[in-house]
Design a protein around this motif. Structure first.
Motif, PDB file in Angstrom:
ATOM      1  N   GLN A   9     101.296  91.108  32.359  1.00 15.60           N
ATOM      2  CA  GLN A   9      99.926  89.931  31.844  1.00 15.60           C
ATOM      3  C   GLN A   9      99.871  90.303  30.316  1.00 15.60           C
ATOM      4  O   GLN A   9      99.547  91.150  29.903  1.00 15.60           O
ATOM      5  N   TYR A 126      98.664  82.103  42.522  1.00 18.16           N
ATOM      6  CA  TYR A 126      99.186  83.640  41.550  1.00 18.16           C
ATOM      7  C   TYR A 126     100.731  84.103  41.846  1.00 18.16           C
ATOM      8  O   TYR A 126     101.504  84.516  41.843  1.00 18.16           O
ATOM      9  N   ASP A 133     108.919  85.217  40.564  1.00 17.83           N
ATOM     10  CA  ASP A 133     109.300  85.936  39.647  1.00 17.83           C
ATOM     11  C   ASP A 133     110.291  86.506  39.826  1.00 17.83           C
ATOM     12  O   ASP A 133     111.929  87.248  39.471  1.00 17.83           O
ATOM     13  N   GLY A 145     102.434  98.996  39.528  1.00 15.89           N
ATOM     14  CA  GLY A 145     100.965 100.203  40.212  1.00 15.89           C
ATOM     15  C   GLY A 145     100.492  99.212  41.930  1.00 15.89           C
ATOM     16  O   GLY A 145     100.862  98.562  42.205  1.00 15.89           O
ATOM     17  N   ASP A 147      97.597  98.707  43.093  1.00 17.65           N
ATOM     18  CA  ASP A 147      97.025  96.720  42.683  1.00 17.65           C
ATOM     19  C   ASP A 147      98.180  96.044  43.726  1.00 17.65           C
ATOM     20  O   ASP A 147      97.324  95.452  43.748  1.00 17.65           O
ATOM     21  N   LEU A 185      95.900 104.874  38.336  1.00 13.75           N
ATOM     22  CA  LEU A 185      94.512 105.862  37.773  1.00 13.75           C
ATOM     23  C   LEU A 185      93.224 104.886  37.755  1.00 13.75           C
ATOM     24  O   LEU A 185      93.101 103.776  38.118  1.00 13.75           O
ATOM     25  N   MET A 195      91.442 101.406  37.160  1.00 14.31           N
ATOM     26  CA  MET A 195      91.521 101.685  35.307  1.00 14.31           C
ATOM     27  C   MET A 195      91.452 100.130  35.373  1.00 14.31           C
ATOM     28  O   MET A 195      92.594  99.990  36.046  1.00 14.31           O
TER      29      MET A 195
HETATM   30  P1  TYM Z   1      99.129  93.735  35.226  1.00 14.24           P
HETATM   31  O1  TYM Z   1      99.881  93.147  33.485  1.00 14.24           O
HETATM   32  O2  TYM Z   1      96.956  93.855  36.219  1.00 14.24           O
HETATM   33  O3  TYM Z   1      99.746  95.041  35.039  1.00 14.24           O
HETATM   34  C1  TYM Z   1     100.975  95.716  34.889  1.00 14.24           C
HETATM   35  C2  TYM Z   1     100.843  96.617  35.602  1.00 14.24           C
HETATM   36  O4  TYM Z   1     100.282  97.845  35.185  1.00 14.24           O
HETATM   37  C3  TYM Z   1      99.945  98.786  36.781  1.00 14.24           C
HETATM   38  N1  TYM Z   1      98.374  98.934  36.473  1.00 14.24           N
HETATM   39  C4  TYM Z   1      97.767 100.197  37.150  1.00 14.24           C
HETATM   40  N2  TYM Z   1      98.769 101.674  37.485  1.00 14.24           N
HETATM   41  C5  TYM Z   1      98.167 102.058  37.676  1.00 14.24           C
HETATM   42  N3  TYM Z   1      96.790 101.811  37.200  1.00 14.24           N
HETATM   43  C6  TYM Z   1      95.909 101.204  37.017  1.00 14.24           C
HETATM   44  N4  TYM Z   1      94.454 101.736  36.977  1.00 14.24           N
HETATM   45  C7  TYM Z   1      96.163 100.242  36.599  1.00 14.24           C
HETATM   46  N5  TYM Z   1      96.172  98.794  36.344  1.00 14.24           N
HETATM   47  C8  TYM Z   1      97.418  97.890  36.437  1.00 14.24           C
HETATM   48  C9  TYM Z   1      99.748  97.098  37.492  1.00 14.24           C
HETATM   49  O5  TYM Z   1     100.211  97.538  38.975  1.00 14.24           O
HETATM   50  C10 TYM Z   1     101.874  96.110  37.127  1.00 14.24           C
HETATM   51  O6  TYM Z   1     102.400  97.166  37.376  1.00 14.24           O
HETATM   52  N6  TYM Z   1     101.209  90.375  39.202  1.00 14.24           N
HETATM   53  C11 TYM Z   1     101.576  91.123  37.897  1.00 14.24           C
HETATM   54  C12 TYM Z   1     102.484  90.873  37.411  1.00 14.24           C
HETATM   55  C13 TYM Z   1     103.370  90.174  37.742  1.00 14.24           C
HETATM   56  C14 TYM Z   1     104.507  90.811  38.011  1.00 14.24           C
HETATM   57  C15 TYM Z   1     105.167  90.271  39.055  1.00 14.24           C
HETATM   58  C16 TYM Z   1     105.063  92.531  38.768  1.00 14.24           C
HETATM   59  C17 TYM Z   1     103.647  88.607  37.766  1.00 14.24           C
HETATM   60  N7  TYM Z   1     104.872  88.546  38.239  1.00 14.24           N
HETATM   61  C18 TYM Z   1     106.675  90.158  39.297  1.00 14.24           C
HETATM   62  C19 TYM Z   1     105.880  92.428  39.084  1.00 14.24           C
HETATM   63  C20 TYM Z   1     106.726  91.928  39.886  1.00 14.24           C
HETATM   64  C21 TYM Z   1      99.737  92.184  36.644  1.00 14.24           C
HETATM   65  O7  TYM Z   1      98.918  91.327  37.542  1.00 14.24           O
HETATM   66  O8  TYM Z   1     100.381  93.772  36.366  1.00 14.24           O
END
Ligand code: TYM
Length: 331
Positions: A9, A126, A133, A145, A147, A185, A195
């Protein structure tokens, strides 16, 4: 054939969780010459009230950030989600086979909607857009990640449902998670939470664009525990262990190496070591992000080129979907 898809995002600065858990994985896969498609998922960033000016700035900023982190637009397809209409088209088709209870049980929805009086439909839908996608490209692997696991499971379920109702169409996408703690993380303020960009306390995270002073301050203030030795135990000592994970990533040292080097120092002193290592690791990336940010024309060109390539891939897949759903009328 193996095809990788992932998205991020465009919500301002990314943090170390995004970088360690996702982006650095993408860079590795890219450097292994894998077929990889990455999307700046702007449509996912308007499910809660948003500022349009901010969103368009953030789309370019995220593009600059990804390039600065080492994403090479010659090797991967990098594009802006909303410019490829197939995503929303497939989202509708999948919405018609997805059920409401299936979505209502997803943890991210529960979490984000719990304090809202009026819940936007987009927030609810969502994960269907996220499934679209992935499936629009018939992706086989999705590096994310921890989540995101449940949301990818939905994509898997929808692929299976579509295949069984309308005939074999989509491969079932695998979730790819990095090892160790990088997949989740933790917050520097509360090591039991992840995080997160949406945490109101900026001291809970390290952003890729934070100044050295901010990084040192936030790591110094990181919540640990009352033991002063530096030892790794994710269960009993999540705070210190999180710092060790970060340290291990940025120095390329193993957890054991780090702990044996730190036998004679306290966690307080150790924090300064971690902060130093993070600052020097991030410096060259920050410089590159800044360089790319100063050239919006170039960034737009990259996204436009990416859009053309992305469309080329998914247009055929959508034609197949339309055909299977009976939308292509034959005379
Ligand atoms: P988003 O934008 O919140 O996060 C992007 C990526 O970062 C990873 N992430 C983490 N990894 C490890 N520790 C953490 N604390 C942490 N916080 C975030 C997320 O897991 C992610 O991989 N819904 C998704 C975006 C999306 C997407 C998709 C992903 C939209 N369409 C199709 C894969 C395939 C999102 O909000 O990621």
């Amino acid at each position: 054939p193996k095809r990788i898809f992932s998205g991020i995002q465009p919500t301002g600065a990314i943090h170390l969780g995004n970088y360690l858990g996702a982006i650095s994985q993408w860079v590795k896969m890219q450097n292994n010459n894998e077929d990889i498609i990455l999307s700046v998922v702007d449509l996912h960033s308007m499910t809660l009230p948003h500022d349009p000016k901010q969103l368009s700035r953030n789309i370019l900023q995220m593009t600059a950030t990804l390039l600065g982190c080492g994403i090479d637009p010659q090797k991967v397809v990098l594009f802006q989600q909303s410019t490829v209409l197939e995503h929303t088209q497939l989202c509708w088709c999948l919405s018609c086979i997805c059920t409401m209870p299936r979505l209502a049980h997803l943890p991210q929805y529960k979490e984000k909607s719990k304090d809202l009086k009026d819940i936007p439909l987009g927030l609810f839908v969502y994960p269907v857009l996220q499934a679209a996608d992935i499936l629009a490209y018939k992706a086989t692997h999705v590096p994310v990640g921890e989540d995101q696991v449940q949301q990818i499971q939905l994509a898997q379920d929808l692929a299976r449902m579509f295949n069984s109702r309308f005939g074999e169409t989509f491969p079932i996408p695998h979730t790819v998670i990095t090892g160790a703690e990088f997949a989740r993380l933790r917050s520097l303020r509360d090591p039991l939470k992840k995080m997160s960009k949406s945490d109101p306390d900026p001291k809970s995270r390290i952003c890729m664009t934070d100044s050295p002073d901010e990084i040192v301050r936030n790591i110094k203030k990181a919540v640990t525990d009352f033991t002063s030795e530096v030892t790794y135990d994710q269960e009993k000592r999540p705070g210190v262990s999180n710092l060790i994970s970060i340290h291990s990533f940025v120095t390329n040292k193993t957890v054991d190496e780090i702990c044996s080097e730190a036998v004679n120092i306290t966690t307080g002193q150790y924090k300064l070591m971690v902060a130093d290592a993070v600052v020097s690791y991030l410096k060259p990336i920050q410089d590159k992000i800044e360089q790319y940010s100063s050239d919006p024309g170039y960034l737009k060109d990259i996204l436009q080129d990416g859009r053309d390539k992305a469309r080329n891939i998914c247009a055929n897949n959508l034609a197949e979907v339309e055909y299977k759903l009976g939308l292509r009328v034959k005379v």
